[in-house]
Design a protein around this motif. Structure first.
Motif, mmCIF file in Angstrom:
data_model
loop_
_atom_site.group_PDB
_atom_site.id
_atom_site.type_symbol
_atom_site.label_atom_id
_atom_site.label_comp_id
_atom_site.label_asym_id
_atom_site.label_seq_id
_atom_site.Cartn_x
_atom_site.Cartn_y
_atom_site.Cartn_z
ATOM 1 N N GLU A 1 0.831 -1.217 0.000
ATOM 2 C CA GLU A 1 0.000 0.000 0.000
ATOM 3 C C GLU A 1 0.864 1.266 0.000
ATOM 4 O OE1 GLU A 1 -2.825 0.277 3.265
ATOM 5 O OE2 GLU A 1 -2.887 2.456 2.948
ATOM 6 N N LEU A 2 1.956 1.241 0.763
ATOM 7 C CA LEU A 2 2.790 2.445 0.883
ATOM 8 C C LEU A 2 3.916 2.489 -0.151
ATOM 9 C CD1 LEU A 2 3.063 2.767 4.779
ATOM 10 C CD2 LEU A 2 1.489 3.935 3.234
ATOM 11 N N GLY A 3 3.982 1.472 -1.018
ATOM 12 C CA GLY A 3 5.011 1.473 -2.067
ATOM 13 C C GLY A 3 6.411 1.228 -1.532
ATOM 14 N N ALA A 4 6.534 0.343 -0.544
ATOM 15 C CA ALA A 4 7.862 0.029 0.000
ATOM 16 C C ALA A 4 8.743 -0.591 -1.076
ATOM 17 C CB ALA A 4 7.716 -0.932 1.179
ATOM 18 N N ALA A 5 10.051 -0.333 -0.957
ATOM 19 C CA ALA A 5 11.004 -0.921 -1.904
ATOM 20 C C ALA A 5 11.062 -2.426 -1.701
ATOM 21 C CB ALA A 5 12.387 -0.310 -1.698
ATOM 22 N N ALA B 1 2.993 -9.857 -6.090
ATOM 23 C CA ALA B 1 3.210 -10.125 -7.515
ATOM 24 C C ALA B 1 2.724 -8.966 -8.381
ATOM 25 C CB ALA B 1 2.498 -11.414 -7.907
ATOM 26 N N GLN B 2 1.704 -8.262 -7.885
ATOM 27 C CA GLN B 2 1.154 -7.151 -8.686
ATOM 28 C C GLN B 2 1.763 -5.812 -8.315
ATOM 29 O OE1 GLN B 2 -2.944 -7.880 -7.752
ATOM 30 N NE2 GLN B 2 -2.732 -9.911 -8.645
ATOM 31 N N SER B 3 2.773 -5.822 -7.447
ATOM 32 C CA SER B 3 3.326 -4.560 -6.949
ATOM 33 C C SER B 3 4.780 -4.395 -7.383
ATOM 34 C CB SER B 3 3.286 -4.562 -5.414
ATOM 35 O OG SER B 3 4.346 -5.372 -4.924
ATOM 36 N N GLY B 4 5.331 -3.233 -7.070
ATOM 37 C CA GLY B 4 6.756 -2.990 -7.323
ATOM 38 C C GLY B 4 7.604 -3.334 -6.113
ATOM 39 N N THR B 5 6.988 -3.826 -5.044
ATOM 40 C CA THR B 5 7.730 -4.169 -3.824
ATOM 41 C C THR B 5 8.446 -5.506 -4.010
ATOM 42 O OG1 THR B 5 6.099 -2.986 -2.477
ATOM 43 C CG2 THR B 5 7.494 -4.596 -1.332
ATOM 44 N N ILE B 6 9.741 -5.514 -3.713
ATOM 45 C CA ILE B 6 10.523 -6.745 -3.879
ATOM 46 C C ILE B 6 10.328 -7.640 -2.650
ATOM 47 C CG2 ILE B 6 12.865 -7.669 -4.194
ATOM 48 C CD1 ILE B 6 13.019 -5.794 -6.356
#
Ligand SMILES: [Zn+2]
Length: 424
Positions: free
Chosen positions: A265-269, A286-291
């Motif tokens: 939600e907060l766009g963590a790395a 899987a749908q996010s940019g969070t590794i």
């Protein structure tokens, strides 16, 4: 112009590929060149390709040559989760655990994170730096050329600033070190029973101070039953985000607390550990940019059986990274090759997926993807030569260090000494 030619590798693994972190089947694409060479100029990769082509380039003629014949060349590992400035070994905890106590019983008996606080508060900066430098040397000898380093064992202002300064001072000597403030690691004794007050103090005092002094690029929080709940983690991460810090989180390590949901939600790395991630968490990642950063060494050292769901994360399309999680309590290893062995044997990652997770994806997890993590023109020549003919030998020989030579920014920073009788 200083030039270096690493010549004749049986396998040169470049990790050349698409711009973003690797997902799905791309995680298995190593950019492998049989009989490959790499040309370096002023610390940066100029070109990598088949030896026959590279050795005939005009610039290759004046380069210093490093012979990699019969060996494997890889990008240096990026260890994207370490508690570098972690004080001293917790050997009493180790023996108590062997005798059967679990992580929470050890904490309640006065061990655990809190037992690391006193030494970090008491030791001088010079002593802490000396210890960290020693550990950096060990990492380097195991093929690591960049790391992330967290504070989180001082917890008061002096202890945390001291820890962060050590990480910042060691950056570039020779590893790239990305500094992370982990003030919300545990509730310090002076705030016992007042965790909300501690979070208030961090948000009001520490975050602005660290931001002003540019001592950290990221902040991190332990979102866990024994540390901070998801509501407190949110407050802390939102305050950090408002100051433009990158975000990381220790999530679902010992139980399911909602850390992954918050991270996405907060766009963590990066969201790290993820042992108790459920199917919905895996789809979210899987749908996010969070590794998804996995730390199998902590499961091994704690003597537990449940490993993070690496296979499901990879198969659903999450970007997976691997790290040692180096710290004195739960994962006192400095060896990325050992982490690869655990990833393959216990988490069913393929050797190729594990290599990608420990290099280019880990570089993305700490914001170093523009300079390291793959051997491509314009990136730093951070590379490691292994004394094996096939990259799969690296995880296969668990617990064995097969590093032969380490090059950081085009300089040879480590070369293994030969054993007289064995190497004849
Ligand atoms: Zn950690």
């Amino acid at each position: 112009m200083k030039k270096l030619l690493v010549r004749g590798a049986r396998q040169l693994i470049t990790l050349h590929g698409p711009k973003g972190p690797r997902r799905g089947m791309d995680t298995r694409e190593l950019g492998l060149i049989q009989d490959g060479s790499i040309l370096v100029s002023d610390g940066l990769v100029t070109c990598a390709g088949p030896t026959r082509r590279i050795e005939n380039l005009a610039e290759a003629r004046s380069a210093m040559e490093v012979d990699a014949t019969g060996r494997v060349v890889l990008p240096g590992f990026v260890d994207c989760h370490t508690h570098l400035v972690g004080g001293v070994s917790r050997l009493a905890d180790y023996e108590t655990r062997i005798a059967g106590a679990d992580y929470h019983q050890i904490s309640e008996a006065g061990g655990g994170i809190l037992s690391s606080i006193r030494p970090v508060r008491e030791l001088s900066s010079k002593h802490l730096e000396w210890r960290a430098r020693h550990d950096v040397g060990t990492m380097l000898r195991h093929g690591t050329t960049s790391i992330e380093a967290k504070s989180g064992y001082g917890l008061d202002e002096t202890g945390e600033l001291k820890s962060l300064r050590v990480a910042v001072a060691l950056d570039g000597r020779p590893l790239d070190i990305v500094s992370t403030y982990l003030g919300a690691h545990a509730v310090p004794p002076e705030y016992a029973g007042r965790s909300d007050d501690y979070i208030d103090w961090i948000c009001a005092q520490m975050l602005p101070l660290i931001h002003r002094r540019k001592l950290a690029r990221f902040v991190d929080v332990a979102c866990d039953g024994a540390a901070f709940n998801a509501r407190q983690a949110r407050r802390y991460l939102e305050a950090a985000k408002a100051l433009d810090f990158g975000l990381r989180i220790h999530a679902e390590q010992f139980s399911h607390c909602g850390g992954i949901h918050l991270a996405v939600e907060l766009g963590a790395a990066s969201a790290d550990h993820l042992v108790f991630a459920d199917a919905a968490d895996i789809d979210l990642l899987a749908q996010s940019g969070t590794i998804a950063t996995l730390i199998p060494g902590a499961v091994l050292h704690l003597g537990l059986d449940r490993y993070p769901p690496a296979r499901a994360l990879l198969d659903r399309g999450a970007a997976v990274a691997l790290a040692t999680g180096f710290n004195p309590g739960t994962s006192p290893t400095l060896s990325m090759p050992m982490v690869l062995s655990l990833a393959c044997t216990r988490m069913h990652m393929t050797p190729a997926e594990a290599l990608t997770a420990a290099t280019i994806n880990a570089a993305h997890a700490v914001g170093l993807e523009d300079r390291t993590g793959s051997l491509e023109p314009g990136k730093q020549a951070d590379l490691v030569i292994y004394d094996v003919p096939d990259y799969r030998e690296i995880p296969y020989h668990f617990g064995v260090n097969l590093v032969h030579t380490v090059v950081k920014r085009g300089e040879i920073v480590y070369q293994r000494a030969g054993v007289k009788w064995a190497d004849q």
